[in-house]
Motif scaffolding. Structure first.
Motif, PDB file in Angstrom:
ATOM      1  N   ARG A 134       0.848  -1.199   0.000  1.00  0.00           N
ATOM      2  CA  ARG A 134       0.000   0.000   0.000  1.00  0.00           C
ATOM      3  C   ARG A 134       0.871   1.232   0.000  1.00  0.00           C
ATOM      4  NH1 ARG A 134      -2.490   0.621   6.009  1.00  0.00           N
ATOM      5  NH2 ARG A 134      -3.003   2.629   5.091  1.00  0.00           N
ATOM      6  N   CYS A 135       0.284   2.347  -0.445  1.00  0.00           N
ATOM      7  CA  CYS A 135       0.974   3.640  -0.469  1.00  0.00           C
ATOM      8  C   CYS A 135       0.629   4.405   0.799  1.00  0.00           C
ATOM      9  CB  CYS A 135       0.549   4.449  -1.700  1.00  0.00           C
ATOM     10  SG  CYS A 135       1.113   3.748  -3.265  1.00  0.00           S
ATOM     11  N   VAL A 136       1.650   4.939   1.449  1.00  0.00           N
ATOM     12  CA  VAL A 136       1.474   5.728   2.675  1.00  0.00           C
ATOM     13  C   VAL A 136       2.284   7.012   2.543  1.00  0.00           C
ATOM     14  CG1 VAL A 136       1.062   3.708   4.132  1.00  0.00           C
ATOM     15  CG2 VAL A 136       3.387   4.539   3.795  1.00  0.00           C
ATOM     16  N   ARG A 137       2.002   7.997   3.433  1.00  0.00           N
ATOM     17  CA  ARG A 137       2.750   9.254   3.403  1.00  0.00           C
ATOM     18  C   ARG A 137       4.198   8.969   3.748  1.00  0.00           C
ATOM     19  NH1 ARG A 137       1.995  14.818   3.702  1.00  0.00           N
ATOM     20  NH2 ARG A 137       3.532  15.952   4.969  1.00  0.00           N
ATOM     21  N   CYS A 138       5.087   9.543   2.968  1.00  0.00           N
ATOM     22  CA  CYS A 138       6.502   9.277   3.199  1.00  0.00           C
ATOM     23  C   CYS A 138       7.013  10.006   4.428  1.00  0.00           C
ATOM     24  CB  CYS A 138       7.334   9.633   1.951  1.00  0.00           C
ATOM     25  SG  CYS A 138       7.189  11.355   1.435  1.00  0.00           S
ATOM     26  N   GLU A 139       8.174   9.584   4.907  1.00  0.00           N
ATOM     27  CA  GLU A 139       8.749  10.099   6.153  1.00  0.00           C
ATOM     28  C   GLU A 139       8.974  11.607   6.043  1.00  0.00           C
ATOM     29  OE1 GLU A 139      10.580  10.675   9.732  1.00  0.00           O
ATOM     30  OE2 GLU A 139      11.571  11.195   7.856  1.00  0.00           O
ATOM     31  N   GLU A 140       8.792  12.327   7.145  1.00  0.00           N
ATOM     32  CA  GLU A 140       8.784  13.792   7.131  1.00  0.00           C
ATOM     33  C   GLU A 140      10.111  14.373   6.675  1.00  0.00           C
ATOM     34  OE1 GLU A 140       7.037  17.472   7.445  1.00  0.00           O
ATOM     35  OE2 GLU A 140       6.111  15.487   7.574  1.00  0.00           O
ATOM     36  N   THR A 141      11.230  13.689   6.966  1.00  0.00           N
ATOM     37  CA  THR A 141      12.516  14.266   6.581  1.00  0.00           C
ATOM     38  C   THR A 141      12.681  14.339   5.067  1.00  0.00           C
ATOM     39  OG1 THR A 141      13.532  12.067   6.756  1.00  0.00           O
ATOM     40  CG2 THR A 141      13.642  13.487   8.703  1.00  0.00           C
ATOM     41  N   PHE A 142      12.049  13.410   4.337  1.00  0.00           N
ATOM     42  CA  PHE A 142      12.085  13.463   2.878  1.00  0.00           C
ATOM     43  C   PHE A 142      11.395  14.725   2.387  1.00  0.00           C
ATOM     44  CE2 PHE A 142      12.940   9.075   3.700  1.00  0.00           C
ATOM     45  CZ  PHE A 142      13.651   8.600   2.622  1.00  0.00           C
ATOM     46  N   ILE A 143      10.263  14.997   2.981  1.00  0.00           N
ATOM     47  CA  ILE A 143       9.479  16.162   2.554  1.00  0.00           C
ATOM     48  C   ILE A 143      10.211  17.452   2.889  1.00  0.00           C
ATOM     49  CG2 ILE A 143       7.257  17.333   2.859  1.00  0.00           C
ATOM     50  CD1 ILE A 143       6.076  14.593   3.593  1.00  0.00           C
ATOM     51  N   GLN A 144      10.813  17.524   4.078  1.00  0.00           N
ATOM     52  CA  GLN A 144      11.520  18.740   4.474  1.00  0.00           C
ATOM     53  C   GLN A 144      12.748  18.997   3.608  1.00  0.00           C
ATOM     54  OE1 GLN A 144      12.413  18.420   8.620  1.00  0.00           O
ATOM     55  NE2 GLN A 144      10.271  18.511   9.298  1.00  0.00           N
ATOM     56  N   VAL A 145      13.460  17.955   3.257  1.00  0.00           N
ATOM     57  CA  VAL A 145      14.711  18.120   2.529  1.00  0.00           C
ATOM     58  C   VAL A 145      14.476  18.306   1.028  1.00  0.00           C
ATOM     59  CG1 VAL A 145      16.849  16.950   1.837  1.00  0.00           C
ATOM     60  CG2 VAL A 145      16.076  16.884   4.219  1.00  0.00           C
ATOM     61  N   ASN A 146      13.562  17.494   0.450  1.00  0.00           N
ATOM     62  CA  ASN A 146      13.468  17.431  -1.010  1.00  0.00           C
ATOM     63  C   ASN A 146      12.098  17.813  -1.552  1.00  0.00           C
ATOM     64  OD1 ASN A 146      15.656  16.952  -2.614  1.00  0.00           O
ATOM     65  ND2 ASN A 146      15.021  14.893  -3.236  1.00  0.00           N
ATOM     66  N   LYS A 147      11.158  18.089  -0.667  1.00  0.00           N
ATOM     67  CA  LYS A 147       9.786  18.334  -1.080  1.00  0.00           C
ATOM     68  C   LYS A 147       9.267  17.194  -1.941  1.00  0.00           C
ATOM     69  CE  LYS A 147       9.341  22.353   0.904  1.00  0.00           C
ATOM     70  NZ  LYS A 147       8.438  22.511   2.075  1.00  0.00           N
ATOM     71  N   SER A 148       9.712  15.976  -1.671  1.00  0.00           N
ATOM     72  CA  SER A 148       9.251  14.789  -2.385  1.00  0.00           C
ATOM     73  C   SER A 148       9.576  13.583  -1.525  1.00  0.00           C
ATOM     74  CB  SER A 148       9.926  14.667  -3.756  1.00  0.00           C
ATOM     75  OG  SER A 148      11.300  14.316  -3.605  1.00  0.00           O
ATOM     76  N   CYS A 149       9.248  12.409  -2.051  1.00  0.00           N
ATOM     77  CA  CYS A 149       9.557  11.175  -1.315  1.00  0.00           C
ATOM     78  C   CYS A 149      10.854  10.545  -1.797  1.00  0.00           C
ATOM     79  CB  CYS A 149       8.401  10.184  -1.477  1.00  0.00           C
ATOM     80  SG  CYS A 149       6.911  10.671  -0.569  1.00  0.00           S
ATOM     81  N   ASP A 150      11.666  11.304  -2.530  1.00  0.00           N
ATOM     82  CA  ASP A 150      12.960  10.814  -2.974  1.00  0.00           C
ATOM     83  C   ASP A 150      14.054  11.512  -2.188  1.00  0.00           C
ATOM     84  OD1 ASP A 150      11.847   9.150  -4.923  1.00  0.00           O
ATOM     85  OD2 ASP A 150      11.625  10.848  -6.301  1.00  0.00           O
TER      86      ASP A 150
END
Length: 960
Positions: A134-150
């Motif tokens: 299943r797809c879930v919200r990615c970890e917050e540090t990904f969003i803070q650093v890259n504004k994405s899930c990569d």
């Protein structure tokens, strides 16, 4: 037995093509195209085969999938096409950030599996979960650093977190754990996954659980520090130093905001200040309220990921790995009770019960002045801690210690290599935990220093958990500074030891005077050493008994704690003193035994022939008138009585041993020797039994020995000997009734004299005349019994002249049969005749000596000076005349057991104590003590009887 025997098989023994049949408790084969399931208790289809039916166990039917649908669904029941490839189990797989879809939303099976990409763009920020389903919200540090899930380069991906690459980040961590005892350094899967991410999250975001997790990894690495290493503790120290600006917690300089408190600091001497500078702000008693008599330990517990679990009281037994009843576990925290618990635990049980480590920060709870509950941090001494690869907490010098705060019981996590799902290769166990409580010196109110918990870990290489075991122990010890007591003991030993030297010198001088010699030779030195051995044994005995009774009274009777018992390691000097006292007292006892077995003794028969008798002359056939012979039976009778009183004592030895054993084991005085605060003589079978204190064991047993012996001596002296039987006084009376005196020489020129000359002139008479004589004496119708007219003094200490001794020895040469002239030793008859003449000559000489016949060997009678009595020596030397000293206390008992009761009693006490300290058994000590008493009594009787027969010419066959 053979009919009920079954083979032992385990699931791990079955292999890949068999499963464990729980109904048969044995391995069974799987069917065609099947293999063992992950649980081991059933079979599943091989990759490329789907299940047609399954009822568990071997009841599985498999069918091969067609070529165009070679994959198998996740549940194993259907075949499906896999566009992105297969896993090792034959299931479909999808790339990262894509989820596998095998059915529609309604549950309809697809012919071809789908791999759907999770939308990682803004607003969605989704990624696949760990299972890829299943797809879930990615970890917050990904969003803070890259504004994405990569987390693309140059950003750093570690531990499932994404960090922005920038200057000042903690250095790259070394994910290794060193097990120094096994000389093994391995790469930990746990550290590899979480070390770097925890360090980054703690440093960048002050993440509380990340900081706690980093601290836990440092604790798992034994808090070991190195100036050049970037392991868990190196990263923790890096963050600790870098966050000095954020402030401290509760005014503790070693406790940073957001960080766990792991260290007290590495400044030299800091450990001594922490442990001794401040007193714990409350007091303890042995008899008081619950909070005054118990140590209220409480621990904050954390899991390995840094989550706070709960506050836990130690009374639940959370630190005691050995199973026991709740009452006995809680006894560890009763103030003043020394607690020891040890056992062997199976490694398999440890792996089962402690799969996930729990970390503890220990505190001691107390009430503040305003009623608020407060906590006092308890420092930890980790014996496995290394500083620059050197163990720094091994010695006793507290200035070099590096104190820590957090500890764990079992670490089965850091020793896992490669895969966290597999068993660990190495585990680390807190095999020895000791909580030390130190009493403040000169306190009268039970004030203590902060407690210290000492932890020693054992590294275990996992080979066969079912057969491996580990010895673990938990202890609570109480101690105080014993240096002052040791100084006082040393002073007492020095002073009394010096007095013993002077007393031994006086004894040696007295012995020289009594032997008639004034030359200091080797024999004199040897005699001095023997005297000094006995006196020094008394010194050690006085000190040890005083010490034992002191600790017994002052420790057990105190309410507000002012003294604590010495630790077992501090009792070594005390045990050494007891051993020295026993060895020296044994020398004195053997010296006493030899002295008593070599005395010179002779029975002077005052009886004179009454009339004449007719006697046939052998070989001549005629009858002549001759002097009537004097009966020898009175001499035999006195000799037998003397033989009986040789081992008479002022106490009953058997009653003494039984009474001591009764009070120790039946009444329960032995419970006073336990290292706890209770002064009760009884213990519940369910309560914890503290270890024995060797000092208290000696103090209790010695006090009972002395007390019972004193009561016995008083009873025998006041009641028994006065109203029932006084064998020593009766012997003197018997000598007088028998008309026989006893001449004793314990030294060359010193001895004792018992004047037994009958005031009636003769004693060889019939019953009627004997009773008449006794009646006249009771009515004072005859003279008194004393040697000096008109006196009653019958016993004397005698100091004879050298001339008198030479004459005695000259006669005695022929009295001892084997020393007669060779011409007289031709036949036993001649030997007996010679001995008889020598006996008559000795009897005549000594009786005439007593009657002042020999003016050149005369004697005088006088009283001893008080100082002579106190020192046990004579100031006047008998040069021309011998000296008879009046004796009012039957001092001739000095050549008997009776006169040395103190020496015998101390020897018995020390023998009993040595056996008890060696075996920790009062019963065994009592049995062996009684046996040695009987053995030495038998030796004394047997050899004394031989000496008596040899010196007095009394045939040994008449000594019964």
């Amino acid at each position: 037995a053979r009919g009920f025997s079954v083979p032992l098989q385990r699931p791990a023994d079955c292999g890949a093509d068999r499963y464990f049949d729980s109904s048969r408790l044995a391995c069974a084969p799987c069917g065609a195209h099947q293999r063992q399931s992950s649980s081991g208790s059933s079979c599943v289809c091989e990759p490329g085969y789907r299940m047609v039916s399954s009822n568990g166990g071997f009841s599985v039917a498999c069918e091969k999938c067609p070529e165009n649908m070679s994959g198998v669904t996740q549940d194993g029941w259907n075949c499906i096409t896999c566009p992105k490839g297969l896993t090792s189990k034959g299931n479909c797989k999808c790339p990262n950030n894509e989820i596998l879809v095998e059915r529609t939303i309604e549950g309809v099976l697809l012919n071809e599996a789908l791999c759907i990409h999770c939308n990682g763009s803004e607003q969605s920020f989704s990624a696949s979960d760990a299972s890829g389903s299943r797809c879930v919200r990615c970890e917050e540090t990904f969003i803070q650093v890259n504004k994405s899930c990569d987390c693309n380069s140059p950003n750093i991906l570690t531990g499932g977190l994404c960090f922005l690459a920038r200057e000042g980040l903690p250095p790259k961590g070394v994910a290794t754990v060193r097990f120094a005892q096994l000389s093994i350094t391995l790469t930990s899967a746990w550290f590899l996954k979480n070390l770097q991410s925890s360090a980054f999250a703690c440093w960048l975001y002050s993440n509380l659980t990340a900081c706690q997790a980093l601290g836990n990894m440092c604790v798992m690495n034994m808090n070991s520090l190195s100036s050049s290493s970037t392991d868990a503790c190196g990263l923790f120290q890096y963050i600790f130093v870098s966050t000095a600006r954020v402030g401290i917690v509760h005014s503790v300089p070693y406790w940073r905001h957001n960080l766990p408190w792991l260290y007290y600091g590495d400044q030299p001497g800091l450990a001594s200040q922490v442990l001794e500078k401040n007193h714990f702000p409350t007091t303890f008693t042995f008899k008081g309220t619950d909070k005054d008599v118990k140590l209220q330990f409480i621990a904050a517990s954390f899991d390995a990921t840094g989550n706070f679990l709960t506050w836990q009281s130690l009374e639940g037994g959370i630190l005691q790995l050995c199973p026991d009843t709740q009452t006995k576990l809680n006894a560890a925290y009763a103030f003043g009770t020394t607690y020891q618990q040890s056992c062997k635990i199976s490694v398999s049980k440890i792996l089962l019960d402690f799969a996930n480590p729990v970390f503890y920060d220990l505190f001691l709870e107390y009430n503040g002045g305003n009623g608020q509950q407060h906590l006092w941090a308890v420092p930890v001494l980790n014996l496995n801690l290394q500083y620059n690869e050197k163990f720094v907490n091994q010695g006793s010098n507290t200035n070099n210690w590096l104190l820590t705060r957090r500890f764990f019981l079992v670490d089965a996590l850091s020793g896992k290599e490669n895969d966290l799902g597999k068993p660990p290769r190495v585990i680390r166990i807190a095999s020895k935990i000791t909580i030390s409580i130190r009493l403040v010196s000169h306190t009268q109110r039970g004030t203590i220093y902060p407690p210290l918990i000492t932890v020693a870990y054992t590294d275990v290489l996992i080979q066969n958990p079912e057969t491996q075991s580990v010895m673990v122990s938990f202890a609570v010890s109480y101690e105080m500074n014993q240096s002052e007591a040791q100084i006082q003991t040393d002073i007492a030993l020095g002073v009394l030891g010096g007095l013993a030297v002077l007393w031994s010198l006086l004894k040696t001088a007295g012995w020289k005077r009594r032997t008639g010699s004034s030359i200091i030779d080797l024999q004199t030195v040897f005699k001095f050493l023997l005297f000094y051995a006995g006196d020094l044994a008394n010194v050690f005995f006085i000190i040890t008994v005083g010490t034992g009774i002191y600790w017994l009274v002052f420790f057990k009777a105190q309410q507000f704690v002012s003294v604590l018992l010495p630790l077992p390691s501090q009792e070594e000097d005390f045990v050494t003193y007891i051993a020295c006292a026993f060895c020296l007292k044994t020398l004195q006892f053997l010296h006493l035994l030899v002295s008593q077995l070599t005395i010179d003794i002779f029975f002077i028969d005052w009886e004179r022939p009454k009339g004449k008798v007719l006697k046939a002359v052998e070989g001549e056939g005629v009858i002549k008138s001759t002097t009537a012979p004097v009966s020898i039976w009175r001499t035999y009778f006195i000799a037998n009585e003397w033989n009986e009183i040789q081992t008479v004592r002022k106490i009953n030895p058997l009653f003494q041993v039984l009474a001591v054993l009764f009070f120790l084991e039946v009444v329960g005085f032995s419970n006073l020797a336990l290292m706890d605060a209770s002064s009760s003589l009884t213990r519940s079978s369910e309560s914890y039994v503290a270890p024995w204190s060797r000092i208290l064991r000696f103090g209790v047993s010695a006090a009972l020995w002395v007390a019972i012996a004193i009561l016995q001596i008083i009873f025998f002296a006041v009641i028994y000997e006065r109203f029932v039987e006084d064998k020593i006084s009766q012997f003197v009376d018997l000598c007088c009734v028998s008309n026989i005196s006893v001449f004793l020489l314990s030294h060359n020129c010193f001895g004792h004299y018992i004047h037994g000359r009958s005031v009636h002139g003769h004693a060889d008479t019939n019953m009627e005349e004997m009773n008449m004589n006794l009646k006249r004496e009771a009515e004072n119708l005859c003279s008194q019994r004393g040697l000096v007219p008109n006196t009653d003094g019958q016993t004397f200490q005698i100091s004879i002249s050298r001339k008198m001794r030479l004459h005695y020895d000259w006669i005695h040469e022929t009295l001892t049969r084997k020393r007669g002239p060779a011409r007289l030793l031709g036949s036993s008859a001649n030997t007996f005749e010679q001995s008889t003449r020598a006996y008559n000559a000795m009897n005549k000489f000594l009786s005439s000596f007593i009657d002042h016949v020999h003016k050149e060997m005369d004697y005088i009678v006088k009283d001893k000076l008080l100082l002579e009595r106190l020192l046990g020596m004579e100031f006047m030397e008998p040069i021309e005349k011998s000296i008879f000293y009046n004796d009012e206390g039957h001092s001739f008992s000095d050549v008997l057991y009776y006169g040395h009761e103190t020496t015998l009693l101390i020897f018995d006490i020390l023998f009993f104590s040595v056996v008890d300290l060696a075996s920790q058994s009062f019963v065994l000590a009592a049995i062996l003590t009684y046996l040695q008493q009987e053995i030495f009594r038998f030796i004394r009787n047997t050899l004394g009887q031989k000496n008596l027969a040899s010196k007095t010419l009394v045939d040994q066959r008449f000594l019964i």
